[in-house]
Scaffold this motif. Structure first.
Motif, PDB file in Angstrom:
ATOM      1  N   SER A  64       0.843  -1.199   0.000  1.00 23.83           N
ATOM      2  CA  SER A  64       0.000   0.000   0.000  1.00 23.83           C
ATOM      3  C   SER A  64       0.876   1.247   0.000  1.00 23.83           C
ATOM      4  CB  SER A  64      -0.906   0.002   1.241  1.00 23.83           C
ATOM      5  OG  SER A  64      -1.625   1.204   1.310  1.00 23.83           O
ATOM      6  N   VAL A  65       0.651   2.111  -0.989  1.00 27.71           N
ATOM      7  CA  VAL A  65       1.384   3.377  -1.037  1.00 27.71           C
ATOM      8  C   VAL A  65       0.440   4.545  -0.784  1.00 27.71           C
ATOM      9  CG1 VAL A  65       3.166   2.502  -2.583  1.00 27.71           C
ATOM     10  CG2 VAL A  65       1.136   3.588  -3.551  1.00 27.71           C
ATOM     11  N   ASP A  66      -0.770   4.243  -0.422  1.00 21.35           N
ATOM     12  CA  ASP A  66      -1.779   5.258  -0.139  1.00 21.35           C
ATOM     13  C   ASP A  66      -1.475   5.935   1.191  1.00 21.35           C
ATOM     14  OD1 ASP A  66      -4.053   6.776  -0.087  1.00 21.35           O
ATOM     15  OD2 ASP A  66      -5.424   5.121  -0.433  1.00 21.35           O
ATOM     16  N   GLY A  67      -1.995   7.121   1.373  1.00 17.47           N
ATOM     17  CA  GLY A  67      -1.813   7.810   2.640  1.00 17.47           C
ATOM     18  C   GLY A  67      -2.670   7.252   3.761  1.00 17.47           C
ATOM     19  N   ALA A  68      -3.738   6.522   3.398  1.00 17.18           N
ATOM     20  CA  ALA A  68      -4.629   5.948   4.412  1.00 17.18           C
ATOM     21  C   ALA A  68      -4.005   4.704   5.026  1.00 17.18           C
ATOM     22  CB  ALA A  68      -5.966   5.594   3.772  1.00 17.18           C
ATOM     23  N   ARG A  69      -4.207   4.524   6.313  1.00 19.72           N
ATOM     24  CA  ARG A  69      -3.674   3.337   6.988  1.00 19.72           C
ATOM     25  C   ARG A  69      -4.387   2.089   6.499  1.00 19.72           C
ATOM     26  NH1 ARG A  69       0.534   3.562  10.005  1.00 19.72           N
ATOM     27  NH2 ARG A  69       0.938   5.496  11.066  1.00 19.72           N
ATOM     28  N   PRO A  70      -3.640   1.057   6.138  1.00 17.66           N
ATOM     29  CA  PRO A  70      -4.256  -0.184   5.653  1.00 17.66           C
ATOM     30  C   PRO A  70      -4.857  -1.004   6.801  1.00 17.66           C
ATOM     31  CG  PRO A  70      -1.884  -0.401   5.722  1.00 17.66           C
ATOM     32  CD  PRO A  70      -2.190   1.024   6.099  1.00 17.66           C
ATOM     33  N   HIS A  71      -5.666  -1.956   6.446  1.00 17.34           N
ATOM     34  CA  HIS A  71      -6.344  -2.827   7.406  1.00 17.34           C
ATOM     35  C   HIS A  71      -5.470  -4.051   7.710  1.00 17.34           C
ATOM     36  CE1 HIS A  71     -10.278  -0.731   7.298  1.00 17.34           C
ATOM     37  NE2 HIS A  71      -9.736  -0.255   6.188  1.00 17.34           N
ATOM     38  N   VAL A  72      -4.451  -3.837   8.517  1.00 18.76           N
ATOM     39  CA  VAL A  72      -3.460  -4.867   8.822  1.00 18.76           C
ATOM     40  C   VAL A  72      -4.095  -6.049   9.542  1.00 18.76           C
ATOM     41  CG1 VAL A  72      -1.314  -5.342  10.074  1.00 18.76           C
ATOM     42  CG2 VAL A  72      -1.603  -3.176   8.868  1.00 18.76           C
ATOM     43  N   ASP A  73      -4.960  -5.791  10.512  1.00 19.72           N
ATOM     44  CA  ASP A  73      -5.580  -6.875  11.278  1.00 19.72           C
ATOM     45  C   ASP A  73      -6.438  -7.774  10.394  1.00 19.72           C
ATOM     46  OD1 ASP A  73      -4.359  -5.972  13.600  1.00 19.72           O
ATOM     47  OD2 ASP A  73      -6.090  -4.769  14.197  1.00 19.72           O
ATOM     48  N   THR A  74      -7.211  -7.165   9.514  1.00 23.59           N
ATOM     49  CA  THR A  74      -8.055  -7.958   8.617  1.00 23.59           C
ATOM     50  C   THR A  74      -7.199  -8.774   7.666  1.00 23.59           C
ATOM     51  OG1 THR A  74      -9.745  -6.224   8.732  1.00 23.59           O
ATOM     52  CG2 THR A  74      -9.989  -7.860   6.997  1.00 23.59           C
ATOM     53  N   ALA A  75      -6.134  -8.191   7.157  1.00 16.10           N
ATOM     54  CA  ALA A  75      -5.223  -8.932   6.284  1.00 16.10           C
ATOM     55  C   ALA A  75      -4.667 -10.151   7.001  1.00 16.10           C
ATOM     56  CB  ALA A  75      -4.089  -8.024   5.812  1.00 16.10           C
ATOM     57  N   GLY A  76      -4.278  -9.983   8.245  1.00 12.91           N
ATOM     58  CA  GLY A  76      -3.734 -11.090   9.028  1.00 12.91           C
ATOM     59  C   GLY A  76      -4.719 -12.220   9.206  1.00 12.91           C
ATOM     60  N   GLN A  77      -5.999 -11.904   9.281  1.00 11.42           N
ATOM     61  CA  GLN A  77      -7.019 -12.941   9.417  1.00 11.42           C
ATOM     62  C   GLN A  77      -7.075 -13.843   8.187  1.00 11.42           C
ATOM     63  OE1 GLN A  77     -10.694 -10.915  10.217  1.00 11.42           O
ATOM     64  NE2 GLN A  77      -9.974 -10.075  12.160  1.00 11.42           N
ATOM     65  N   TYR A  78      -6.596 -13.340   7.054  1.00 12.85           N
ATOM     66  CA  TYR A  78      -6.588 -14.110   5.814  1.00 12.85           C
ATOM     67  C   TYR A  78      -5.180 -14.584   5.444  1.00 12.85           C
ATOM     68  CZ  TYR A  78     -11.411 -12.857   5.315  1.00 12.85           C
ATOM     69  OH  TYR A  78     -12.763 -12.731   5.537  1.00 12.85           O
ATOM     70  N   GLY A  79      -4.266 -14.522   6.381  1.00 11.91           N
ATOM     71  CA  GLY A  79      -2.906 -14.992   6.136  1.00 11.91           C
ATOM     72  C   GLY A  79      -2.100 -14.093   5.229  1.00 11.91           C
ATOM     73  N   MET A  80      -2.520 -12.835   5.110  1.00  9.99           N
ATOM     74  CA  MET A  80      -1.807 -11.883   4.261  1.00  9.99           C
ATOM     75  C   MET A  80      -1.051 -10.893   5.128  1.00  9.99           C
ATOM     76  SD  MET A  80      -4.774 -10.866   1.556  1.00  9.99           S
ATOM     77  CE  MET A  80      -6.009 -12.083   1.142  1.00  9.99           C
ATOM     78  N   ARG A  81      -0.042 -10.296   4.550  1.00  9.85           N
ATOM     79  CA  ARG A  81       0.662  -9.213   5.232  1.00  9.85           C
ATOM     80  C   ARG A  81       0.552  -7.971   4.369  1.00  9.85           C
ATOM     81  NH1 ARG A  81       6.801  -8.765   4.253  1.00  9.85           N
ATOM     82  NH2 ARG A  81       6.944  -9.432   2.108  1.00  9.85           N
ATOM     83  N   ILE A  82       0.702  -6.827   5.025  1.00  6.87           N
ATOM     84  CA  ILE A  82       0.645  -5.561   4.306  1.00  6.87           C
ATOM     85  C   ILE A  82       1.968  -4.839   4.498  1.00  6.87           C
ATOM     86  CG2 ILE A  82      -0.428  -3.287   4.219  1.00  6.87           C
ATOM     87  CD1 ILE A  82      -3.076  -4.545   4.749  1.00  6.87           C
ATOM     88  N   VAL A  83       2.547  -4.407   3.397  1.00  9.25           N
ATOM     89  CA  VAL A  83       3.727  -3.550   3.415  1.00  9.25           C
ATOM     90  C   VAL A  83       3.206  -2.148   3.161  1.00  9.25           C
ATOM     91  CG1 VAL A  83       5.921  -3.014   2.309  1.00  9.25           C
ATOM     92  CG2 VAL A  83       5.196  -5.405   2.548  1.00  9.25           C
ATOM     93  N   TYR A  84       3.407  -1.277   4.125  1.00  4.15           N
ATOM     94  CA  TYR A  84       2.839   0.074   4.075  1.00  4.15           C
ATOM     95  C   TYR A  84       3.947   1.076   3.817  1.00  4.15           C
ATOM     96  CZ  TYR A  84       0.243   4.192   5.780  1.00  4.15           C
ATOM     97  OH  TYR A  84      -0.362   5.409   5.910  1.00  4.15           O
ATOM     98  N   VAL A  85       3.892   1.717   2.645  1.00  2.00           N
ATOM     99  CA  VAL A  85       4.849   2.750   2.256  1.00  2.00           C
ATOM    100  C   VAL A  85       4.024   4.009   1.980  1.00  2.00           C
ATOM    101  CG1 VAL A  85       6.714   3.371   0.681  1.00  2.00           C
ATOM    102  CG2 VAL A  85       6.261   0.954   1.166  1.00  2.00           C
ATOM    103  N   PRO A  86       3.766   4.825   3.006  1.00  2.00           N
ATOM    104  CA  PRO A  86       2.840   5.951   2.865  1.00  2.00           C
ATOM    105  C   PRO A  86       3.424   7.138   2.101  1.00  2.00           C
ATOM    106  CG  PRO A  86       3.786   5.951   5.049  1.00  2.00           C
ATOM    107  CD  PRO A  86       4.314   4.727   4.354  1.00  2.00           C
ATOM    108  N   ILE A  87       3.532   6.990   0.783  1.00  6.36           N
ATOM    109  CA  ILE A  87       4.097   8.071  -0.016  1.00  6.36           C
ATOM    110  C   ILE A  87       3.031   8.856  -0.761  1.00  6.36           C
ATOM    111  CG2 ILE A  87       6.375   7.048  -0.264  1.00  6.36           C
ATOM    112  CD1 ILE A  87       5.527   6.017  -3.007  1.00  6.36           C
ATOM    113  N   GLY A  88       1.815   8.384  -0.797  1.00  9.22           N
ATOM    114  CA  GLY A  88       0.738   9.093  -1.472  1.00  9.22           C
ATOM    115  C   GLY A  88       0.885   9.053  -2.982  1.00  9.22           C
TER     116      GLY A  88
END
Length: 69
Positions: free
Chosen positions: A30-54
């Protein structure tokens, strides 16, 4: 983009993560400025890499971290 790389908006709901799971998605970048849904991703075995550059610009400091010379 390819058989293994998808491009789209960030998954924001449980239904969105449910749709990605059968596709084999393991990592969301995710390169969006909004915070991603890390907890929900974890429930599906996914991880989120957050690079808030907009979308308007990449700050020099962030660019150097992502693509050092």
């Amino acid at each position: 983009m390819s058989e293994r790389i998808f491009s789209g908006s960030a998954p924001m709901s449980d239904a969105a993560f449910q749709a990605l799971w059968p596709l084999g998605v393991k990592t969301v970048i995710s390169v969006d400025g909004a915070r991603p849904h890390v907890d929900t991703a974890g429930q599906y075995g996914m991880r989120i890499v957050y690079v808030p550059i907009g979308y308007d610009t990449v700050p020099r400091a962030a660019a150097l971290v992502i693509c050092p010379r």
